[in-house]
Design a protein around this motif. Structure first.
Motif, PDB file in Angstrom:
ATOM      1  N   LEU A 232       0.852  -1.192   0.000  1.00 36.96           N
ATOM      2  CA  LEU A 232       0.000   0.000   0.000  1.00 36.96           C
ATOM      3  C   LEU A 232       0.884   1.236   0.000  1.00 36.96           C
ATOM      4  O   LEU A 232       2.087   1.156   0.283  1.00 36.96           O
ATOM      5  CB  LEU A 232      -0.947  -0.002   1.206  1.00 36.96           C
ATOM      6  CG  LEU A 232      -0.400   0.350   2.585  1.00 36.96           C
ATOM      7  CD1 LEU A 232      -1.535   0.758   3.499  1.00 36.96           C
ATOM      8  CD2 LEU A 232       0.351  -0.814   3.181  1.00 36.96           C
TER       9      LEU A 232
ATOM     10  N   VAL B 136      -4.507   0.255   9.102  1.00 34.02           N
ATOM     11  CA  VAL B 136      -3.713   1.341   8.516  1.00 34.02           C
ATOM     12  C   VAL B 136      -2.891   2.010   9.621  1.00 34.02           C
ATOM     13  O   VAL B 136      -1.714   2.338   9.439  1.00 34.02           O
ATOM     14  CB  VAL B 136      -4.657   2.363   7.823  1.00 34.02           C
ATOM     15  CG1 VAL B 136      -3.890   3.604   7.399  1.00 34.02           C
ATOM     16  CG2 VAL B 136      -5.364   1.713   6.636  1.00 34.02           C
TER      17      VAL B 136
ATOM     18  N   VAL C  98      -8.486   7.805   2.178  1.00 29.44           N
ATOM     19  CA  VAL C  98      -8.129   6.628   1.370  1.00 29.44           C
ATOM     20  C   VAL C  98      -8.707   6.839  -0.022  1.00 29.44           C
ATOM     21  O   VAL C  98      -9.905   7.116  -0.162  1.00 29.44           O
ATOM     22  CB  VAL C  98      -8.687   5.334   1.998  1.00 29.44           C
ATOM     23  CG1 VAL C  98      -8.466   4.145   1.069  1.00 29.44           C
ATOM     24  CG2 VAL C  98      -8.029   5.058   3.341  1.00 29.44           C
ATOM     25  N   GLU C  99      -7.839   6.747  -1.013  1.00 28.80           N
ATOM     26  CA  GLU C  99      -8.279   6.990  -2.391  1.00 28.80           C
ATOM     27  C   GLU C  99      -9.432   6.066  -2.751  1.00 28.80           C
ATOM     28  O   GLU C  99      -9.371   4.855  -2.493  1.00 28.80           O
ATOM     29  CB  GLU C  99      -7.106   6.738  -3.349  1.00 28.80           C
ATOM     30  CG  GLU C  99      -6.829   7.924  -4.258  1.00 28.80           C
ATOM     31  CD  GLU C  99      -5.607   7.668  -5.120  1.00 28.80           C
ATOM     32  OE1 GLU C  99      -4.610   8.356  -4.896  1.00 28.80           O
ATOM     33  OE2 GLU C  99      -5.667   6.761  -5.979  1.00 28.80           O
TER      34      GLU C  99
ATOM     35  N   SER D 248      -8.462   5.230  10.837  1.00 25.51           N
ATOM     36  CA  SER D 248      -7.341   4.333  10.510  1.00 25.51           C
ATOM     37  C   SER D 248      -7.180   3.198  11.520  1.00 25.51           C
ATOM     38  O   SER D 248      -6.589   2.175  11.209  1.00 25.51           O
ATOM     39  CB  SER D 248      -6.041   5.129  10.427  1.00 25.51           C
ATOM     40  OG  SER D 248      -5.789   5.757  11.662  1.00 25.51           O
TER      41      SER D 248
ATOM     42  N   THR E   8      -9.528   0.444  10.102  1.00 27.09           N
ATOM     43  CA  THR E   8      -9.531   0.163   8.661  1.00 27.09           C
ATOM     44  C   THR E   8      -8.356  -0.748   8.317  1.00 27.09           C
ATOM     45  O   THR E   8      -7.205  -0.423   8.591  1.00 27.09           O
ATOM     46  CB  THR E   8      -9.431   1.481   7.860  1.00 27.09           C
ATOM     47  OG1 THR E   8     -10.517   2.306   8.250  1.00 27.09           O
ATOM     48  CG2 THR E   8      -9.475   1.230   6.361  1.00 27.09           C
TER      49      THR E   8
ATOM     50  N   VAL F  29      -5.660  -2.783   6.050  1.00 27.34           N
ATOM     51  CA  VAL F  29      -4.918  -2.490   4.824  1.00 27.34           C
ATOM     52  C   VAL F  29      -5.385  -3.418   3.703  1.00 27.34           C
ATOM     53  O   VAL F  29      -5.857  -4.531   3.963  1.00 27.34           O
ATOM     54  CB  VAL F  29      -3.392  -2.662   5.023  1.00 27.34           C
ATOM     55  CG1 VAL F  29      -2.850  -1.621   5.967  1.00 27.34           C
ATOM     56  CG2 VAL F  29      -3.049  -4.066   5.493  1.00 27.34           C
ATOM     57  N   GLY F  30      -5.262  -2.949   2.480  1.00 19.19           N
ATOM     58  CA  GLY F  30      -5.631  -3.776   1.331  1.00 19.19           C
ATOM     59  C   GLY F  30      -4.618  -3.567   0.214  1.00 19.19           C
ATOM     60  O   GLY F  30      -3.912  -2.543   0.190  1.00 19.19           O
TER      61      GLY F  30
ATOM     62  N   MET G 247      -3.861  -0.096  -1.788  1.00 23.61           N
ATOM     63  CA  MET G 247      -4.514   1.013  -1.077  1.00 23.61           C
ATOM     64  C   MET G 247      -3.622   2.262  -1.118  1.00 23.61           C
ATOM     65  O   MET G 247      -2.407   2.164  -0.972  1.00 23.61           O
ATOM     66  CB  MET G 247      -4.724   0.571   0.371  1.00 23.61           C
ATOM     67  CG  MET G 247      -5.673   1.391   1.163  1.00 23.61           C
ATOM     68  SD  MET G 247      -5.732   0.646   2.828  1.00 23.61           S
ATOM     69  CE  MET G 247      -7.453   0.621   3.109  1.00 23.61           C
TER      70      MET G 247
ATOM     71  N   VAL H 288      -3.147   5.829   0.770  1.00 27.10           N
ATOM     72  CA  VAL H 288      -3.589   6.520   1.989  1.00 27.10           C
ATOM     73  C   VAL H 288      -2.878   7.859   2.111  1.00 27.10           C
ATOM     74  O   VAL H 288      -1.689   7.970   1.816  1.00 27.10           O
ATOM     75  CB  VAL H 288      -3.249   5.656   3.239  1.00 27.10           C
ATOM     76  CG1 VAL H 288      -3.740   6.322   4.522  1.00 27.10           C
ATOM     77  CG2 VAL H 288      -3.824   4.255   3.113  1.00 27.10           C
TER      78      VAL H 288
END
Ligand code: SF4
Ligand code: SF4
Ligand code: SF4
Ligand code: FES
Length: 683
Positions: A6, A21, A54-55, A63, A66, A68-69, A72, A74
């Motif tokens: 990410l 995050v 987060v886009e 955070s 949330t 992480v992916g 991602m 941030v």
């Protein structure tokens, strides 16, 4: 675990899936403010101060909850993020008293720090209404002030999730929400155990240590890292001192082995250090009365008397009792004094009465007389068998590990004569009759063998004597055990199946099974149970004695026992003895010395003439007080080194005042054999 990539603030990071995050950002030194977050607690997402962009997300996200992916993107410091966080903080501050100049938490308040770092100058939404106030609570340890509460829920969650005491809960709604006790009563009236965990996590002064109030700001104190002097867990503590002495004790999240958690003893029970009854000068008995003396006079008296007794009755007429309360260094010196100066192996220590069966039983069967696992591993066991140990009271931080494991799905079996706290969360509670532990354990093995639930491969490869064990427990039918132990046959069978079917089972046992005349049999049976099911030698599986005193382990390891020098090297081994003779430059006694109980038997019979007792109130701890009293009276010389005028000290010919754990440097060895620093913080 699968990895993901990410981007945070334009830089790419690789991390494990399943992290938040916030965790990834902090690990990479990217600062994100938090208020309701505490590493020890489940993610909560209540305060919204940790917002990030987060886009692709429709709005800012918290955070701390949330995950992480992959891919991602941030941003933790965009203009929108900063502006929104400021708004959130202003909202939180809108009903805050803002009396920082007199607030106890000034300098250690997370809210104050955030207001400063986020440059809050004025608060648009300030209502002016004064909400909440000090809650009168007659407990002497925890101050409660609702006006300073920011409703982060950390206290409520630590009490529920970690302590599992559920002593506090939110009451009311909105601005009128406060941290309440059942029926608004004192913390003393509910399920609270006054551990102070809620205080430790509170980001403001809404909860505060009463004893520290008015004694100095956080920036006016010296903070020294040391080790708790109560139980054998060896929690890491920070002792806060200033000209007022010790003003409070805290612990840092992340510290090993307690991760910032402390029990009531470690956090609050330090008043004894400055107690007016502390011994502060040596004393010598003159004409039947103890009189104050100088150190020189006390030393002269001791050395003259010891020399006389040694030449008149021989070296073995003198005995030494060392202490699981003292440091490793003190224990080492005590055994060296006995062996190299006086020339006797009559050296034992206070923990022996509690755990000599552990030392012997585990050493004979496993090769070493101590725990097989670390404290951290407890939560990795899928079955935990607790026997003869009231863990939540005697070893509270291990109690938290057991509670955590059960909360995460582990199965708990408790065998105890009393309905201890852990029996409340146990799947199986074996309420046995006193003294029937070995019958119960043998019956468990009987079921496991009969139902072929044992680990054949492990037994074949790693053990010996299976056939003998099979024969020995064949008669210990659960039906028989039901009559002896008072536990229904089916319950015993269930417990045996649960234990045997575990992938990783751990046994935690305490003085409840060792302080018996047949304590070694109990320990042997437990070892057999672990070996039978292959629960030795893998993470989260093993057998763990819960030694009572803070440095009982260290005293054993330092050689404060009659049969071993330091590091369990036998005195009976010629080569070992020779090595120590070369180091100490004297010849050393060959024979194993007297154990603590034998010392008293011999003193009773008039064979032991002098005793040096350090950090042990033997008159309280030894069985048969009348006989021990008589034994002490028979002595020609009793030297007692202690911090208080103990029961034993009252019989002394010479008393030497000792330094407690906060007044000296050294090390303790905890239950998992972690050597930990003890630092001098006060004189
Ligand atoms: S002191 Fe401990 S038990 Fe009591 S309310 Fe606080 S966390 Fe809960
Ligand atoms: S008392 Fe402290 S920890 Fe509890 S909710 Fe209020 S601010 Fe948070
Ligand atoms: S659990 Fe033991 S070592 Fe930890 S604070 Fe409590 S008494 Fe001290
Ligand atoms: S710290 Fe994330 S919401 Fe409170």
């Amino acid at each position: 675990m699968e990895k993901v990539k990410l981007t945070i603030n334009g830089k790419t990071y690789e991390t494990e899936q399943g992290k938040t995050v916030l965790e990834v950002a902090r690990k990479n030194n990217i600062s994100i403010p938090t208020l309701c977050y505490d590493k020890r607690l489940d993610p909560y997402g209540g305060c919204r101060i940790c917002l990030v962009e987060v886009e692709g997300a429709r709005q800012l996200v918290t955070s701390c909850i949330t995950m992480v992916g992959e891919g991602m993107v941030v941003n933790t410091e965009s203009e929108k993020v900063i502006r929104t966080r400021k708004g959130v903080l202003e909202y939180i501050l809108s009903d805050h008293p803002l009396d920082c100049m007199t607030c106890e938490a000034t300098g250690c308040c997370e809210l104050q720090d955030l207001a400063y770092t986020m440059d809050i100058k004025g608060i648009d939404y300030r209502s002016g209404e004064k909400i909440g106030g000090v809650i009168p609570d007659r407990n002497e340890l925890i101050y409660r002030e609702t006006g300073k509460c920011i409703r982060c829920g950390r206290c409520v969650r630590i009490c529920g999730e970690v302590q599992q005491d559920y002593a506090i809960e939110f009451g009311g709604r909105g601005f009128k929400m406060w941290v309440a006790t059942p029926f608004g009563e004192s913390l003393l009236d509910g399920t609270c155990v006054l551990c102070g965990q809620c205080v430790s996590t509170c980001p403001t002064a809404a909860l505060f240590e009463k004893k520290a109030m008015g004694k100095g700001r956080s920036f006016q104190v010296k903070k020294v890292r040391s080790t708790c002097g109560y139980c054998s867990i060896g929690c890491q503590i920070d002792i806060h001192t200033n000209h007022n002495g010790i003003i409070k004790i805290t612990s840092e999240v992340g510290a090993v082995p307690n991760n910032g958690n402390l029990c009531m003893k470690g956090r609050f029970a330090y008043d004894f250090i400055n107690h007016p009854d502390r011994l502060d000068t040596p004393m010598i008995r003159v004409n039947g009365n103890l009189e104050k003396a100088s150190w020189e006079d006390a030393y002269d008296y001791i050395s003259k008397k010891l020399k006389d007794i040694k030449s008149k009755y021989g070296n073995d007429s003198i005995s030494f009792i060392s202490s699981g309360r003292c440091t490793n260094e003190e224990n080492y010196l005590m055994q060296k004094f006995a062996r190299a100066v006086v020339g006797t192996n009559n050296i034992d220590q206070s923990e022996t009465e509690c755990h000599a069966p552990t030392l012997t039983g585990l050493r004979n069967s496993l090769g070493f007389g101590t725990t097989t696992n670390s404290i951290e591993e407890i939560s990795k066991s899928d079955v935990i068998f607790v026997i003869g140990a009231n863990i939540t009271e005697a070893h509270p931080i291990i109690g938290l590990e057991v509670k955590k494991a059960v909360r995460n799905g582990s199965t708990l079996i408790v065998a105890d004569t009393r309905r201890i706290w852990l029996s409340k969360i146990a799947k199986t509670y074996l309420n046995l009759q006193p003294g029937t532990d070995a019958y119960l354990i043998n019956a468990l093995m009987n079921v496991i063998i009969k139902e072929k639930l044992y680990d054949e491969k492990f037994i074949e490869g790693k053990t010996e004597g299976f056939k003998e064990l099979e024969k020995a427990v064949a008669k210990d039918e659960p039906k028989e055990a039901e009559g002896l132990c008072g536990i229904p046959e089916e319950t015993i069978k269930d417990a045996a199946r649960i234990f045997a079917n575990a992938k990783r089972a751990t046994i935690l046992y305490g003085n409840g099974i060792t302080q018996h005349s047949f304590g070694i049999d109990n320990v042997n049976s437990l070892v057999n149970l672990a070996l039978l099911t292959g629960n030795i030698g893998k993470e989260g599986a093993g057998i763990n004695p819960l030694l009572g005193q803070n440095n009982g382990q260290g005293a054993f390891s330092m050689g404060a026992v009659p049969g071993f020098y330091s590091d369990y090297q036998p005195v009976s081994d010629r080569a070992v003895r020779k090595k120590f003779e070369e180091i100490y430059k004297v010849s050393l006694p060959k024979n194993k010395g007297l154990q603590i109980r034998e010392m008293f038997n011999n003193a009773y019979k008039g064979k032991v003439k002098a005793m040096y007792v350090m950090g042990a109130d033997v008159l309280m701890s030894e069985p048969d007080t009348t006989r021990v009293k008589k034994a002490l009276e028979n002595l020609e010389l009793l030297i007692v080194q202690d911090i208080f005028m103990s029961n034993t000290a009252q019989y002394a010919d010479v008393i030497l005042p000792a330094a407690c754990f906060a007044e000296k440097d050294g090390t303790f060895t905890n239950i998992e054999r972690r050597v930990q620093r003890v630092r001098k913080t006060v004189s």
